[in-house]
Motif scaffolding. Structure first.
Motif, mmCIF file in Angstrom:
data_model
loop_
_atom_site.group_PDB
_atom_site.id
_atom_site.type_symbol
_atom_site.label_atom_id
_atom_site.label_comp_id
_atom_site.label_asym_id
_atom_site.label_seq_id
_atom_site.Cartn_x
_atom_site.Cartn_y
_atom_site.Cartn_z
ATOM 1 N N VAL A 97 0.828 -1.211 0.000
ATOM 2 C CA VAL A 97 0.000 0.000 0.000
ATOM 3 C C VAL A 97 0.859 1.256 0.000
ATOM 4 O O VAL A 97 0.564 2.233 -0.699
ATOM 5 N N ILE A 98 1.963 1.247 0.766
ATOM 6 C CA ILE A 98 2.762 2.469 0.913
ATOM 7 C C ILE A 98 3.906 2.537 -0.095
ATOM 8 O O ILE A 98 4.790 3.388 0.022
ATOM 9 N N ARG A 99 3.886 1.666 -1.088
ATOM 10 C CA ARG A 99 5.002 1.578 -2.036
ATOM 11 C C ARG A 99 5.191 2.855 -2.843
ATOM 12 O O ARG A 99 6.263 3.088 -3.418
ATOM 13 N N ASN A 100 4.147 3.724 -2.912
ATOM 14 C CA ASN A 100 4.282 4.975 -3.659
ATOM 15 C C ASN A 100 5.055 6.033 -2.877
ATOM 16 O O ASN A 100 5.435 7.066 -3.430
ATOM 17 N N GLY A 101 5.298 5.806 -1.607
ATOM 18 C CA GLY A 101 5.963 6.800 -0.770
ATOM 19 C C GLY A 101 7.475 6.716 -0.872
ATOM 20 O O GLY A 101 8.045 5.628 -0.996
#
Length: 665
Positions: free
Chosen positions: A247-251
């Motif tokens: 989920v947080i891979r875009n950060g």
């Protein structure tokens, strides 16, 4: 035969360890060159000599406002909210959990104290910090101790925090600037309901929570940069597939706290996830008074961890630290096109000098541009290959100085993260703890039926007594090892062949992964039961993670020692039964020296048993402290194990010789 077997075991162990080292090196190494490059990596704007495309902000974690401990903690926090905020003037401050301590005076129990929350919020109000900056605070596990539900009156975060009053525990803030939008996403992984400590260390996200976080992530797609914040490191958060890291891979980074500095062993804990997202754990405010300065300079992230009172604070933003380069999340190609070295320098007093060194050679004295920014021209092509070093010496008008140094690269070469840091922050701790439990369970419990049904050559009655353990000086080490192993296999095998000892030990061992450990008031006003696989409380079930480690500890510190102690007692008891007449004749002429030897023998025999029984009593006491009288009384794992141990010891000491005469020569 025994020697060959021992060599085979050693060879197998070395092979397994070697394979494990190779596997772990591959598992905990991220090949950033295989990651996709940032789409704007080679596009302007490039870092130059003006104060544009620059944003800085702060992080603080694990404040632990307490009514019982460290009276200086709150005044120092107040100083941070006044002096540091006024000097840095950050548009955003990220506060990553454990705002209050919520521990009782004896440190064993836990509950929410409204006075701690009033103190925390009072500092925010007194210093007007919420008017000076966006104070983005979230809950930590301490802030969720003893809370039956988010809407409970004991959830003081809703009333005495900056963001809690919005009614959201996970949220997204888009910070807009003339040069782009920067997203800050806060995630709350605290248990709901929140039991008292210690079984409230790990975080948990169910499918609904994970879906909500995915919605927040979708809102950040058009942002220049996305920063995720949370209290727990991702390795300590349980979540269903596809998992939190997906989920947080875009950060570009996930900022957290929670682990403090692991007892002083790791003042810094940094790692990188498989997708290139940095995971940066910040040491606590509680004992270390640490905070973090971060900057996004031309969409490249840099940071430095600082202690309260350390001035000047220095952060080199271009060229950035080579270890923290994330090519898929930031336009690193801009370093090669940059025209100036860029340094941020903060101090309560005017900055006097900023001197830059490259590869150990004095390069220039940087010029002040605007605010905290100092720059000096450079030609990155001169440093186009491999790793180089930049160092900056900053002095203010009061004579205080700071030296800041880090490796950098222009061509994308990276320095590696600490292997230990990667293991701590990127290991799947649930899988690891389950594996450890399986190994401990096999060694401490399943070994009992193996010993019972595998034939072991018996020794004479008492033949393995400690008085006969010594070997002649001519015996080799292998012979000693064989005799030692044979002695203990005989002792344990004999123990398991006695039904009145074997079945209680085996059943208690199997009870640990199956039965409830204790029942009681896990949350004030709410009764529940704790199992190894999870907790059932307040019409909810919470998965277990810490409980697997607790189960392993129980077997290693009680079940195994009890088995060994009973084997020692049984061996000693048989020796005394077979030497009754000898002892009677020896007692006639007993000397003071003989009495002394007897006392030493008793200490050698019973000292071990007394030690681990005291430890189990101590562990039972902490169940009482943490969860109350009912949990202490209805606690098969800890409290009831003591009478069981006493009964088994009594059975051994009163065992008639004829019960075991057929088992020994």
């Amino acid at each position: 035969m025994a020697s060959s077997l021992l060599k085979g075991v050693i060879l197998l162990a070395v092979s397994v360890v070697s394979w494990l080292c190779v596997y772990m090196k591959g598992r905990y190494t991220v090949d950033v060159r295989s990651l996709p490059q940032h789409p704007r990596s080679q596009l302007p704007p490039y870092p130059g000599g003006t104060a544009d495309n620059l944003l800085w902000f702060l992080q603080i974690s694990d404040i632990h406002v307490s009514r019982f401990y460290d009276p200086q903690r709150v005044p120092d926090f107040r100083q941070f909210c006044t002096e540091n905020i006024d000097i840095f003037k950050p548009p955003v401050v990220l506060v990553t959990g454990d705002l209050t301590d919520a521990k009782t005076a004896d440190r064993g129990g836990s509950m929410q104290y409204e006075v701690e929350w009033r103190t925390y919020y009072g500092v925010l109000k007194e210093t007007n910090v919420m008017e000076k900056t966006l104070w983005m605070d979230i809950r930590g596990n301490h802030d969720a101790f003893d809370i039956p539900a988010l809407h409970s009156n004991r959830n003081y975060f809703r009333q005495y925090s900056s963001m809690g009053q919005t009614g959201k525990i996970s949220y997204h803030h888009a910070h807009k600037t003339p040069f782009g939008t920067y997203s800050f996403v806060a995630l709350d992984a605290c248990l709901n309901p929140g039991p008292r400590r210690p079984f409230n260390f790990f975080g948990y996200l169910n499918e609904s929570s994970l879906a909500s976080l995915q919605s927040l992530a979708d809102e950040t797609v058009q942002s220049n940069m996305t920063i995720w914040i949370g209290h727990h490191p991702t390795a300590t958060i349980l979540s269903p597939n596809p998992g939190l890291k997906h989920v947080i891979r875009n950060g570009i980074a996930y900022l957290c706290g929670h682990l403090h500095d692991l007892g002083g062993l790791f003042p810094f804990l940094y790692s990188m996830q498989d997708g290139g997202t940095l995971e940066l754990e910040l040491a606590d405010w509680l004992n270390n008074r640490r905070y973090r300065l971060l900057a996004a300079d031309h969409d490249m992230l840099s940071f430095v961890d600082v202690k309260l009172g350390e001035w000047p604070v220095v952060l080199v933003t271009n060229p950035k630290h080579a270890m923290f380069a994330t090519p898929s999340h930031e336009p690193l190609g801009r370093i090669a096109h940059s025209t100036h070295i860029r340094v941020l320098a903060f101090s309560p007093d005017p900055i006097a000098t900023v001197v830059v060194w490259l590869d150990g050679v004095r390069y220039c004295e940087a010029s002040h541009v605007e605010g905290p920014l100092y720059t000096c021209p450079w030609n990155p092509a001169h440093y186009g290959r491999g790793i180089h070093t930049i160092a900056v010496d900053v002095t203010d008008s009061k004579g205080r100085s700071r030296h800041q140094e880090h490796p950098f690269s222009v061509d994308g070469t990276r320095s590696n993260f600490s292997f230990v840091h990667m293991v701590i922050l990127q290991t799947d701790w649930l899988v690891l703890m389950k594996c450890i439990f399986v190994l401990v369970f096999i060694g401490g419990v399943l070994s009992l039926p193996m010993l019972r049904y595998c034939s072991t050559a018996p020794l004479p009655p008492g033949g393995s007594n400690d008085s006969q353990d010594s070997l002649g000086g001519g015996r080799c080490g292998c012979a000693f090892a064989r005799q030692f192993v044979h002695k203990w296999l005989s002792r344990l095998s004999l123990l398991t062949k006695l039904d009145q000892l074997y079945y209680p030990l085996l059943c208690f061992g199997f009870y640990i992964p199956i039965g409830p450990w204790f029942y009681g008031e896990l949350i004030q006003g709410h009764y529940g039961a704790l199992f190894m696989h999870g907790t059932y409380i307040a019409n909810a079930s919470l998965p277990g993670l810490w409980s697997y480690a607790y189960a392993s500890l129980q077997i290693a510190t009680f079940n195994v020692p009890l088995t060994i102690y009973l084997a020692m007692l049984l061996d000693n008891h048989l020796w005394h039964l077979s030497h009754k007449h000898d002892q009677a004749s020896n007692n006639v002429g007993k000397t003071k020296y003989g009495l002394y030897r007897q006392i030493i023998g008793l200490l050698r025999l019973h000292g071990f048993g007394v030690f681990f029984l005291i430890w189990q009593l101590y562990a039972s006491y902490w169940v009482l402290v943490a969860y109350g009288t009912v949990s202490f009384l209805i606690c098969p794992l800890r409290t009831w194990s003591l009478p069981l141990a006493g009964w088994l010891i009594y059975k051994v000491r009163t065992l008639p010789k004829e019960k075991v005469a057929h088992l020994v020569r």
